[in-house]
Design an enzyme around this catalytic site. Structure first.
Site, PDB file in Angstrom:
ATOM      1  N   GLY A   1       0.569  -1.334  -0.072  1.00 50.62           N
ATOM      2  CA  GLY A   1      -0.331   0.135   0.368  1.00 50.62           C
ATOM      3  C   GLY A   1       1.131   1.139  -0.136  1.00 50.62           C
ATOM      4  O   GLY A   1       1.985   1.125   0.573  1.00 50.62           O
TER       5      GLY A   1
ATOM      6  N   ASP B   1      -1.626   4.418  -6.764  1.00 49.03           N
ATOM      7  CA  ASP B   1       0.139   4.617  -5.989  1.00 49.03           C
ATOM      8  C   ASP B   1       0.853   6.223  -6.400  1.00 49.03           C
ATOM      9  O   ASP B   1       1.708   5.927  -6.223  1.00 49.03           O
ATOM     10  CB  ASP B   1       0.903   3.120  -6.563  1.00 49.03           C
ATOM     11  CG  ASP B   1      -0.127   2.155  -5.729  1.00 49.03           C
ATOM     12  OD1 ASP B   1      -1.116   1.564  -5.844  1.00 49.03           O
ATOM     13  OD2 ASP B   1       0.410   1.806  -5.058  1.00 49.03           O
TER      14      ASP B   1
ATOM     15  N   ASN C   1      -3.066   2.493 -10.419  1.00 54.07           N
ATOM     16  CA  ASN C   1      -3.106   1.743  -9.199  1.00 54.07           C
ATOM     17  C   ASN C   1      -3.422   0.067  -9.128  1.00 54.07           C
ATOM     18  O   ASN C   1      -2.935  -0.237 -10.155  1.00 54.07           O
ATOM     19  CB  ASN C   1      -5.157   2.037  -8.826  1.00 54.07           C
ATOM     20  CG  ASN C   1      -5.465   1.556  -6.771  1.00 54.07           C
ATOM     21  OD1 ASN C   1      -4.301   1.563  -5.878  1.00 54.07           O
ATOM     22  ND2 ASN C   1      -6.496   0.889  -7.002  1.00 54.07           N
TER      23      ASN C   1
HETATM   24  O1  MRU Z   1       0.300  -3.766  -4.293  1.00 54.04           O
HETATM   25  P1  MRU Z   1       0.210  -3.697  -3.285  1.00 54.04           P
HETATM   26  O2  MRU Z   1      -0.875  -4.418  -2.837  1.00 54.04           O
HETATM   27  O3  MRU Z   1       1.168  -2.471  -2.632  1.00 54.04           O
HETATM   28  O4  MRU Z   1      -1.221  -2.303  -4.449  1.00 54.04           O
HETATM   29  C1  MRU Z   1      -1.509  -1.343  -3.438  1.00 54.04           C
HETATM   30  C2  MRU Z   1      -2.485  -0.704  -4.009  1.00 54.04           C
HETATM   31  O5  MRU Z   1      -3.038  -0.946  -5.310  1.00 54.04           O
HETATM   32  C3  MRU Z   1      -3.387   0.279  -3.016  1.00 54.04           C
HETATM   33  O6  MRU Z   1      -4.291   0.774  -3.791  1.00 54.04           O
HETATM   34  C4  MRU Z   1      -2.564   1.606  -3.473  1.00 54.04           C
HETATM   35  O7  MRU Z   1      -1.356   1.187  -2.808  1.00 54.04           O
HETATM   36  C5  MRU Z   1      -3.549   2.228  -2.639  1.00 54.04           C
HETATM   37  S1  MRU Z   1      -3.371   2.703  -0.477  1.00 54.04           S
HETATM   38  C6  MRU Z   1      -3.886   3.151   0.536  1.00 54.04           C
END
Ligand code: MRU
Length: 363
Positions: free
Chosen positions: A62, A254, A264
């Site tokens: 995240g 992201d 994202n």
């Molecule tokens: O691969 P991840 O689990 O890190 O991906 C996370 C996401 O895509 C979330 O939607 C994004 O980081 C926003 S978290 C507030």
């Protein structure tokens, strides 16, 4: 790395990642999200390599949580070459931030937080004479990154809740909850805040292949907070919208480029297309630390490519023939034109245009 799986007594919010102990002797403690929902386990990282591995393997994940973990990880690195001189702390900090930058490419919060740590050591190294005071200052900065994120999430929640009406169905993708931030989340903050205001909504959580952040993490977070949630496979979203069960989509981000194009979790773009086809508002909730105004649009956002085995062996055994070619981008980019509004801690940007983003975020 030490492990503690005894503590499942969570406060209403979750401290996903934090620092325990002093700047000189403490360590990074984080929930190992790869083990949820089956096991609630916190691990202690004593070295920058352990934090790098935790980020790479999505033990902590995240965008905002990655940034916080990296900031604390940089402090571990800063003391790794001895703490006898200011110069050894300074150069070790820079080595650590350079290494942590290679862990994951897409979430800009990682680079934003590491830039802050680099800037802090540069500003303080010439001012301070005591290396332990410099370590203290680095801990203060990492804690500030965490505390600011906590406050930003609350504010995002307050602004976003205004956009929801009682009784609505709200679809979300991946996990943008407390686990993905200092606590409380971004997309889920909107839902938590609406619930706290007495606006009960029903969440549809996409399971989010290949790593199932929606099923493993979002469903877990919402269930433990008593928010009504229905888990669906990713390929059911359009049908659920067609059946009239969803009145709003809220996702995290992201990295958001200067024109509002938003990276994202992979699958977000398809959700945005389906929402547009069904005339359902599509909201992106993110703090200002997720904006990258140096990029004109989403085409230049680096997209992480991950291990093919996440697709072929995601359930612990082979679900595809040996030797099959696999494509596994971890993120996609939703064009700004599909985004109804960006919900930030500074307010709501509607529509998501370059000018409106510059006015609210660019100062
Ligand atoms: O691969 P991840 O689990 O890190 O991906 C996370 C996401 O895509 C979330 O939607 C994004 O980081 C926003 S978290 C507030």
């Amino acid at each position: 790395m030490t492990v503690d799986s005894s503590d499942n007594d969570l406060s209403p919010t979750i401290e996903t990642v934090g620092w325990v102990g002093s700047a000189q002797n403490g360590c990074v403690r984080l929930i190992d999200q790869t083990l949820l929902p089956g096991m609630f386990t916190r691990i202690d990282c004593q070295t920058v390599d352990q934090v790098w591995e935790a980020i790479k393997m999505l033990r902590v994940r995240g965008a905002p949580a990655i940034g916080i973990a990296a900031a604390f990880g940089a402090l571990l690195g800063a003391r790794s070459q001895g703490t006898e001189s200011i110069e050894s702390v300074r150069s070790a900090l820079h080595d650590a931030t350079a290494h942590l930058r290679t862990s994951r490419p897409t979430a800009v919060n990682l680079f934003w937080a590491l830039d802050r740590m680099d800037r802090t050591v540069e500003a303080e190294a010439s001012r301070l004479s005591d290396p332990s005071a410099l370590l203290e200052r680095l801990l203060t900065e990492a804690r500030a990154i965490q505390d600011e994120d906590r406050a930003m999430c609350r504010s995002i929640g307050r602004f976003g809740a205004e956009l929801l009406k009682p009784g609505q169905g709200v679809l979300t993708h991946c996990n943008a909850g407390g686990l993905a931030t200092a606590d409380y989340g971004t997309a889920l903050a909107v839902i938590f805040s609406a619930a706290e205001q007495g606006k009960s909504v029903h969440v549809f959580a996409d399971e989010t292949r290949p790593l199932l952040q929606g099923a493993r993490l979002t469903a877990w977070e919402l269930q433990r907070r008593g928010i009504p949630v229905t888990l669906i496979c990713d390929n059911m979203a359009a049908q659920v919208m067609k059946e009239g069960r969803v009145q709003a989509v809220v996702v995290g981000a992201d990295r958001i480029a200067a024109n509002g194009d938003t990276a994202n979790k992979i699958g977000t773009y398809s959700v945005a297309l389906a929402a547009r086809a069904h005339d359902i508002p599509f909201y992106v909730a993110a703090p200002s630390s997720t904006f990258d105004l140096s990029l004109p649009d989403g085409a230049s956002i680096p997209i992480e490519q991950r291990d093919p085995r996440e697709i072929t062996h995601g359930f612990g055994y082979a679900t595809a023939p040996e030797g099959i070619e696999v494509y596994n981008p971890a993120f996609d980019v939703t064009p700004a034109t599909l985004i109804t509004a960006l919900i930030t801690e500074r307010g709501v940007i509607r529509p998501a245009t370059r000018e409106a983003i510059r006015d609210l975020i660019g100062s």
